[in-house]
Every structure is written in structure tokens, then in C-alpha cells.
Enzyme design. Structure first.
Site, PDB file in Angstrom:
ATOM      1  CG  HIS A  89      -3.460  71.662 -20.189  1.00 23.57           C
ATOM      2  ND1 HIS A  89      -3.998  71.116 -19.040  1.00 23.57           N
ATOM      3  CD2 HIS A  89      -3.709  72.995 -20.118  1.00 23.57           C
ATOM      4  CE1 HIS A  89      -4.538  72.083 -18.319  1.00 23.57           C
ATOM      5  NE2 HIS A  89      -4.377  73.229 -18.951  1.00 23.57           N
ATOM      6  CD  GLN A 140      -8.462  73.159 -34.377  1.00 18.54           C
ATOM      7  OE1 GLN A 140      -7.424  72.915 -35.007  1.00 18.54           O
ATOM      8  NE2 GLN A 140      -9.648  73.200 -34.968  1.00 18.54           N
ATOM      9  CD  GLU A 141      -7.810  68.632 -26.209  1.00 20.49           C
ATOM     10  OE1 GLU A 141      -7.490  67.494 -25.839  1.00 20.49           O
ATOM     11  OE2 GLU A 141      -8.571  69.368 -25.557  1.00 20.49           O
ATOM     12  CG  ASN A 170      -0.651  66.180 -20.402  1.00 22.43           C
ATOM     13  OD1 ASN A 170      -1.533  65.340 -20.561  1.00 22.43           O
ATOM     14  ND2 ASN A 170      -0.873  67.312 -19.751  1.00 22.43           N
ATOM     15  CG  ASP A 226      -1.209  70.854 -16.886  1.00 22.52           C
ATOM     16  OD1 ASP A 226      -1.049  69.731 -17.376  1.00 22.52           O
ATOM     17  OD2 ASP A 226      -2.223  71.170 -16.236  1.00 22.52           O
TER      18      ASP A 226
HETATM   19  C1  GRF Z   1      -8.802  66.557 -23.187  1.00 20.07           C
HETATM   20  O1  GRF Z   1      -9.420  67.815 -23.236  1.00 20.07           O
HETATM   21  C2  GRF Z   1      -7.351  66.693 -22.809  1.00 20.07           C
HETATM   22  O2  GRF Z   1      -6.764  67.870 -23.289  1.00 20.07           O
HETATM   23  C3  GRF Z   1      -7.403  66.738 -21.309  1.00 20.07           C
HETATM   24  O3  GRF Z   1      -8.413  65.820 -20.965  1.00 20.07           O
HETATM   25  C4  GRF Z   1      -9.322  65.710 -22.053  1.00 20.07           C
HETATM   26  C5  GRF Z   1      -9.373  64.256 -22.407  1.00 20.07           C
HETATM   27  O4  GRF Z   1     -10.329  63.991 -23.404  1.00 20.07           O
HETATM   28  N1  GRF Z   1      -6.127  66.442 -20.734  1.00 20.07           N
HETATM   29  P1  GRF Z   1     -10.358  62.571 -24.092  1.00 20.07           P
HETATM   30  O5  GRF Z   1     -10.488  61.530 -22.982  1.00 20.07           O
HETATM   31  O6  GRF Z   1      -9.122  62.392 -24.894  1.00 20.07           O
HETATM   32  O7  GRF Z   1     -11.599  62.583 -24.951  1.00 20.07           O
END
Ligand code: GRF
Length: 228
Positions: free
Chosen positions: A119, A183-184, A117, A155
Site C-alpha cells: 500500500h 521504494q515499493e 498487500n 489496509d
Molecule cells: C501501487 O502503488 C500499490 O502500492 C497500490 O497500487 C499500485 C499498483 O501499482 N496498491 P502497480 O500496478 O504495481 O504498478
């Protein structure tokens, strides 16, 4: 749960679960298309009818499906259908990408140690929802994002990778969320790649990375920054 990543034949078959706009789905698809991640997205499944994540999958030629929990009498039946669909696509790793449900025993048992996951906070700080707002209200100087293995908690699973961003005085929930999201999109494909390459090993609740980069030395992030 034994969340380690045994070496899997490349390319790893990833199934993505998403509930919304799917920008992380896109980042994973882009990393694969750009040769930065040796994996295949076998299927994208959403629990939300019309989620844009499904459209992104279709545009990339990836099978997309909606499994609406409303069609089931309970979580167990819904998750059983989810697990069957993932298995039908040969999924080896499940990546939750904005999937707004807590995984129950059915799904966890179907993919033990094989669910990741992402987060948008530095776990274990600020699990749950509205975490960018919580970070600002708490007054932390740094936030970021965390990729972790999924366990039965919210989480709480072992942490694979994190990215840190500063929280600025002028930040709103939206500006901080946007900084974290950038950053994600870097860190999630990276974490999936580590899994795909069989480089993750669990020791207690620590995830060790084989042949990790050299130590960070005196490198530190300081916010507000020190004078030059
Ligand atoms: C992201 O911020 C992720 O970390 C959280 O939900 C959001 C999803 O964004 N779990 P997306 O749908 O990938 O644009």
C-alpha cells in the site's frame, strides 16, 4: 488469522493478484530473476481484462489468467474461483500487487495468514484510495509504503515492512507516487523474501522478524532536513 510464515520449502510458490499496470509484479519477477528472491511466481491473476500485469507475466513465461468478477453472481463465487485457480497452481503465498478489491471471507479462509498487500502510504495513515493526494493535502512531511498481511479490513493487517520517503513542498500527487513506487519495488520483494525464509512471527498484531538487522541507533529521517 494467524499471519506467521512457517518455513516453506524453497522456492516459495507465489500467486500474484493485480488489477493494473503491474510494476510491482515486475519488481517481484525481476528480484527472482536476479537471484534476490528465492521464490517462483506460479501464476499472475487479474480481475481486469487486458491488465498490463498479465502481459508482464506472459513475457516472463509465467502463467497469466483473467478471472472477471462479472462472470459470477456474487463475490463469494468469484473468490471461490480465484482460490481454486491459485490452489491449482500450488500457490503458498498470495501477493496483492495493485489488486483493487477488498479480500472477502472466501479468499481469506483459503489462504489464512498467507496474503500480503502493498500500500502506498505509511499505514495506519491514509488507508484506501488516492492516498498520495491525501498525504500532500494533510501536509505530512513523510510518506512511503507498507507491506502488510491482509485481514478483513481495508489496509489494516499486521505490518511486515515499510519504506519512508520525504514529501517535498513542490510535490504533486504524481511526483510523490513515483518516489513511493520506487521504494515499493524494493520493499515488496524484500518482505516476500522474509516470508519465504520463514522469518516472520506474529506477536499480537506486531510482526517480528527473526535475526533482524541491528538496531537503528540514532539514525533518523528529518524533513525539512537539519542544517549540515
Ligand atoms: C501501487 O502503488 C500499490 O502500492 C497500490 O497500487 C499500485 C499498483 O501499482 N496498491 P502497480 O500496478 O504495481 O504498478
Amino acid at each position: 488469522m494467524i499471519p506467521t510464515s512457517p518455513p516453506t520449502p524453497i522456492p516459495l510458490r507465489v500467486g500474484v493478484l493485480a488489477s493494473g499496470r503491474g510494476s510491482n509484479v515486475q519488481a517481484i519477477l525481476d528480484a527472482i530473476a536476479g537471484g534476490r528472491l528465492a521464490a517462483t511466481v506460479s501464476v499472475v491473476i487479474s480481475d481486469v481484462v487486458g491488465a498490463f500485469a498479465l502481459e508482464r507475466a506472459r513475457r516472463a513465461g509465467v502463467p497469466a489468467a483473467c478471472i472477471d468478477p462479472k462472470g459470477f453472481s456474487g463475490k463469494q463465487g468469484y473468490e471461490r474461483a480465484l482460490a481454486e485457480a491459485l490452489r491449482a497452481h500450488g500457490v503458498e503465498l498470495v501477493a496483492l500487487a495493485g489488486y483493487m478489491r477488498v479480500c472477502g471471507p472466501e479468499l481469506l479462509a483459503a489462504f489464512p495468514g498467507r496474503i500480503l498487500n502493498i500500500h502506498p502510504s505509511l499505514l495506519p495513515s491514509f488507508p484506501g484510495l488516492h492516498v498520495q493526494r491525501q498525504a500532500i493535502e494533510h501536509g505530512v512531511r513523510f510518506s512511503g509504503c507498507t507491506v502488510h498481511f491482509v485481514d478483513a479490513g481495508v489496509d489494516t493487517g499486521p505490518i511486515v515492512a515499510q519504506a519512508v520517503v520525504p514529501v517535498l513542498d513542490e510535490d504533486t500527487e504524481e511526483t510523490l507516487a513515483a518516489r513511493i513506487l520506487r521504494q515499493e519495488h524494493r520493499v515488496y520483494p524484500h518482505a516476500i523474501r522474509l516470508f519465504a525464509e520463514g522469518r516472520l512471527r506474529l506477536q499480537g498484531r506486531r510482526v517480528l522478524v527473526d535475526a533482524a538487522a541491528p538496531g537503528a541507533g540514532d539514525h533518523a529521517l528529518i524533513q525539512p532536513p537539519l542544517p549540515a
